[in-house]
Design a protein around this motif. Structure first.
Motif, PDB file in Angstrom:
ATOM      1  N   LYS A 145       0.829  -1.209   0.000  1.00  0.00           N
ATOM      2  CA  LYS A 145       0.000   0.000   0.000  1.00  0.00           C
ATOM      3  C   LYS A 145       0.858   1.252   0.000  1.00  0.00           C
ATOM      4  O   LYS A 145       0.647   2.150  -0.800  1.00  0.00           O
ATOM      5  N   PHE A 146       1.839   1.295   0.899  1.00  0.00           N
ATOM      6  CA  PHE A 146       2.630   2.515   1.031  1.00  0.00           C
ATOM      7  C   PHE A 146       3.784   2.600   0.046  1.00  0.00           C
ATOM      8  O   PHE A 146       4.254   3.694  -0.249  1.00  0.00           O
ATOM      9  N   ASP A 147       4.247   1.477  -0.475  1.00  0.00           N
ATOM     10  CA  ASP A 147       5.362   1.517  -1.409  1.00  0.00           C
ATOM     11  C   ASP A 147       4.900   1.640  -2.852  1.00  0.00           C
ATOM     12  O   ASP A 147       5.590   2.238  -3.666  1.00  0.00           O
ATOM     13  N   MET A 148       3.733   1.069  -3.178  1.00  0.00           N
ATOM     14  CA  MET A 148       3.260   1.113  -4.558  1.00  0.00           C
ATOM     15  C   MET A 148       1.984   1.933  -4.716  1.00  0.00           C
ATOM     16  O   MET A 148       1.847   2.687  -5.667  1.00  0.00           O
ATOM     17  N   GLY A 149       1.045   1.773  -3.810  1.00  0.00           N
ATOM     18  CA  GLY A 149      -0.258   2.407  -3.962  1.00  0.00           C
ATOM     19  C   GLY A 149      -0.239   3.902  -3.812  1.00  0.00           C
ATOM     20  O   GLY A 149      -0.787   4.636  -4.645  1.00  0.00           O
ATOM     21  N   GLU A 150       0.369   4.378  -2.771  1.00  0.00           N
ATOM     22  CA  GLU A 150       0.391   5.820  -2.521  1.00  0.00           C
ATOM     23  C   GLU A 150       1.173   6.606  -3.583  1.00  0.00           C
ATOM     24  O   GLU A 150       0.698   7.640  -4.031  1.00  0.00           O
ATOM     25  N   PRO A 151       2.347   6.138  -4.028  1.00  0.00           N
ATOM     26  CA  PRO A 151       3.024   6.880  -5.099  1.00  0.00           C
ATOM     27  C   PRO A 151       2.212   6.926  -6.395  1.00  0.00           C
ATOM     28  O   PRO A 151       2.209   7.938  -7.095  1.00  0.00           O
ATOM     29  N   ARG A 152       1.499   5.843  -6.702  1.00  0.00           N
ATOM     30  CA  ARG A 152       0.658   5.854  -7.898  1.00  0.00           C
ATOM     31  C   ARG A 152      -0.491   6.837  -7.742  1.00  0.00           C
ATOM     32  O   ARG A 152      -0.840   7.544  -8.685  1.00  0.00           O
ATOM     33  N   LYS A 153      -1.071   6.854  -6.562  1.00  0.00           N
ATOM     34  CA  LYS A 153      -2.162   7.792  -6.311  1.00  0.00           C
ATOM     35  C   LYS A 153      -1.664   9.229  -6.449  1.00  0.00           C
ATOM     36  O   LYS A 153      -2.348  10.076  -7.032  1.00  0.00           O
ATOM     37  N   GLN A 154      -0.468   9.494  -5.941  1.00  0.00           N
ATOM     38  CA  GLN A 154       0.103  10.831  -6.069  1.00  0.00           C
ATOM     39  C   GLN A 154       0.414  11.160  -7.530  1.00  0.00           C
ATOM     40  O   GLN A 154       0.264  12.297  -7.956  1.00  0.00           O
ATOM     41  N   ALA A 155       0.860  10.166  -8.294  1.00  0.00           N
ATOM     42  CA  ALA A 155       1.167  10.408  -9.701  1.00  0.00           C
ATOM     43  C   ALA A 155      -0.090  10.736 -10.487  1.00  0.00           C
ATOM     44  O   ALA A 155      -0.054  11.556 -11.416  1.00  0.00           O
ATOM     45  N   TYR A 156      -1.205  10.106 -10.147  1.00  0.00           N
ATOM     46  CA  TYR A 156      -2.453  10.373 -10.863  1.00  0.00           C
ATOM     47  C   TYR A 156      -3.033  11.734 -10.500  1.00  0.00           C
ATOM     48  O   TYR A 156      -3.770  12.316 -11.283  1.00  0.00           O
ATOM     49  N   THR A 157      -2.727  12.225  -9.324  1.00  0.00           N
ATOM     50  CA  THR A 157      -3.255  13.522  -8.902  1.00  0.00           C
ATOM     51  C   THR A 157      -2.133  14.550  -8.796  1.00  0.00           C
ATOM     52  O   THR A 157      -2.116  15.354  -7.886  1.00  0.00           O
ATOM     53  N   CYS A 158      -1.203  14.494  -9.736  1.00  0.00           N
ATOM     54  CA  CYS A 158      -0.058  15.404  -9.661  1.00  0.00           C
ATOM     55  C   CYS A 158      -0.497  16.838  -9.941  1.00  0.00           C
ATOM     56  O   CYS A 158      -1.579  17.098 -10.443  1.00  0.00           O
ATOM     57  N   ALA A 159       0.348  17.760  -9.628  1.00  0.00           N
ATOM     58  CA  ALA A 159       0.011  19.182  -9.716  1.00  0.00           C
ATOM     59  C   ALA A 159      -0.108  19.664 -11.156  1.00  0.00           C
ATOM     60  O   ALA A 159      -0.762  20.662 -11.423  1.00  0.00           O
ATOM     61  N   THR A 160       0.502  18.965 -12.112  1.00  0.00           N
ATOM     62  CA  THR A 160       0.453  19.442 -13.500  1.00  0.00           C
ATOM     63  C   THR A 160      -0.901  19.178 -14.147  1.00  0.00           C
ATOM     64  O   THR A 160      -1.332  19.946 -15.004  1.00  0.00           O
ATOM     65  N   THR A 161      -1.568  18.100 -13.786  1.00  0.00           N
ATOM     66  CA  THR A 161      -2.866  17.781 -14.385  1.00  0.00           C
ATOM     67  C   THR A 161      -3.888  17.423 -13.311  1.00  0.00           C
ATOM     68  O   THR A 161      -4.367  16.303 -13.249  1.00  0.00           O
ATOM     69  N   PRO A 162      -4.258  18.350 -12.456  1.00  0.00           N
ATOM     70  CA  PRO A 162      -5.176  17.992 -11.366  1.00  0.00           C
ATOM     71  C   PRO A 162      -6.601  17.733 -11.842  1.00  0.00           C
ATOM     72  O   PRO A 162      -7.337  17.007 -11.195  1.00  0.00           O
ATOM     73  N   ASP A 163      -6.993  18.302 -12.988  1.00  0.00           N
ATOM     74  CA  ASP A 163      -8.367  18.140 -13.448  1.00  0.00           C
ATOM     75  C   ASP A 163      -8.504  17.098 -14.547  1.00  0.00           C
ATOM     76  O   ASP A 163      -9.561  16.986 -15.156  1.00  0.00           O
ATOM     77  N   PHE A 164      -7.456  16.328 -14.819  1.00  0.00           N
ATOM     78  CA  PHE A 164      -7.515  15.376 -15.929  1.00  0.00           C
ATOM     79  C   PHE A 164      -8.624  14.352 -15.727  1.00  0.00           C
ATOM     80  O   PHE A 164      -9.478  14.168 -16.597  1.00  0.00           O
ATOM     81  N   TYR A 165      -8.626  13.658 -14.607  1.00  0.00           N
ATOM     82  CA  TYR A 165      -9.636  12.620 -14.382  1.00  0.00           C
ATOM     83  C   TYR A 165     -10.984  13.221 -14.009  1.00  0.00           C
ATOM     84  O   TYR A 165     -12.007  12.564 -14.172  1.00  0.00           O
ATOM     85  N   ARG A 166     -11.009  14.429 -13.536  1.00  0.00           N
ATOM     86  CA  ARG A 166     -12.277  15.069 -13.206  1.00  0.00           C
ATOM     87  C   ARG A 166     -13.025  15.420 -14.485  1.00  0.00           C
ATOM     88  O   ARG A 166     -14.249  15.326 -14.547  1.00  0.00           O
ATOM     89  N   ASN A 167     -12.295  15.796 -15.532  1.00  0.00           N
ATOM     90  CA  ASN A 167     -12.902  16.202 -16.794  1.00  0.00           C
ATOM     91  C   ASN A 167     -12.743  15.153 -17.892  1.00  0.00           C
ATOM     92  O   ASN A 167     -12.985  15.435 -19.053  1.00  0.00           O
ATOM     93  N   TYR A 168     -12.323  13.949 -17.560  1.00  0.00           N
ATOM     94  CA  TYR A 168     -12.041  12.914 -18.548  1.00  0.00           C
ATOM     95  C   TYR A 168     -13.335  12.340 -19.122  1.00  0.00           C
ATOM     96  O   TYR A 168     -14.222  11.921 -18.391  1.00  0.00           O
ATOM     97  N   ASP A 169     -13.443  12.305 -20.441  1.00  0.00           N
ATOM     98  CA  ASP A 169     -14.596  11.729 -21.126  1.00  0.00           C
ATOM     99  C   ASP A 169     -14.121  10.481 -21.857  1.00  0.00           C
ATOM    100  O   ASP A 169     -13.444  10.561 -22.891  1.00  0.00           O
ATOM    101  N   SER A 170     -14.458   9.333 -21.316  1.00  0.00           N
ATOM    102  CA  SER A 170     -13.957   8.084 -21.882  1.00  0.00           C
ATOM    103  C   SER A 170     -14.555   7.803 -23.259  1.00  0.00           C
ATOM    104  O   SER A 170     -13.877   7.239 -24.124  1.00  0.00           O
ATOM    105  N   MET A 171     -15.806   8.166 -23.496  1.00  0.00           N
ATOM    106  CA  MET A 171     -16.417   7.917 -24.799  1.00  0.00           C
ATOM    107  C   MET A 171     -15.773   8.779 -25.892  1.00  0.00           C
ATOM    108  O   MET A 171     -15.553   8.309 -27.012  1.00  0.00           O
ATOM    109  N   LYS A 172     -15.429   9.998 -25.561  1.00  0.00           N
ATOM    110  CA  LYS A 172     -14.747  10.866 -26.517  1.00  0.00           C
ATOM    111  C   LYS A 172     -13.368  10.299 -26.846  1.00  0.00           C
ATOM    112  O   LYS A 172     -12.972  10.249 -28.021  1.00  0.00           O
ATOM    113  N   ASP A 173     -12.666   9.835 -25.832  1.00  0.00           N
ATOM    114  CA  ASP A 173     -11.357   9.231 -26.028  1.00  0.00           C
ATOM    115  C   ASP A 173     -11.473   7.958 -26.868  1.00  0.00           C
ATOM    116  O   ASP A 173     -10.652   7.694 -27.751  1.00  0.00           O
ATOM    117  N   PHE A 174     -12.501   7.150 -26.601  1.00  0.00           N
ATOM    118  CA  PHE A 174     -12.732   5.929 -27.367  1.00  0.00           C
ATOM    119  C   PHE A 174     -12.991   6.253 -28.838  1.00  0.00           C
ATOM    120  O   PHE A 174     -12.445   5.593 -29.729  1.00  0.00           O
TER     121      PHE A 174
END
Length: 80
Positions: free
Chosen positions: A38-67
């Motif tokens: 959890k702390f060696d793999m999970g938390e760093p991945r969670k931080q990478a997904y919510t990094c400061a450069t793209t904080p709204d990526f998953y909030r505004n992500y449209d999977s059908m548009k991407d598909f």
């Protein structure tokens, strides 16, 4: 010849005692592995997904548009 009596072997409850000891050890090791993962793999991945450069990526992500974009680009062979 000195013959001293050997202590009696434990015959009753031997399996139960063995399993209790090893169950506690197994549980401790398993909890340690889960905590490590959890702390060696999970938390760093969670931080990478919510990094400061793209904080709204998953909030505004449209999977059908991407598909649809990937389908038009020919990424999928079974979808026309």
């Amino acid at each position: 010849m000195s013959s001293s009596a050997l202590p009696k072997l434990q015959m009753r409850g031997l399996l139960v005692k063995y399993l209790q000891v090893h169950f506690v050890g197994t549980l401790t090791v398993a909890l340690g592995v889960v905590t490590f993962c959890k702390f060696d793999m999970g938390e760093p991945r969670k931080q990478a997904y919510t990094c400061a450069t793209t904080p709204d990526f998953y909030r505004n992500y449209d999977s059908m548009k991407d598909f649809e974009e990937m389908r038009k680009a020919g990424v999928f062979q079974s979808v026309k």
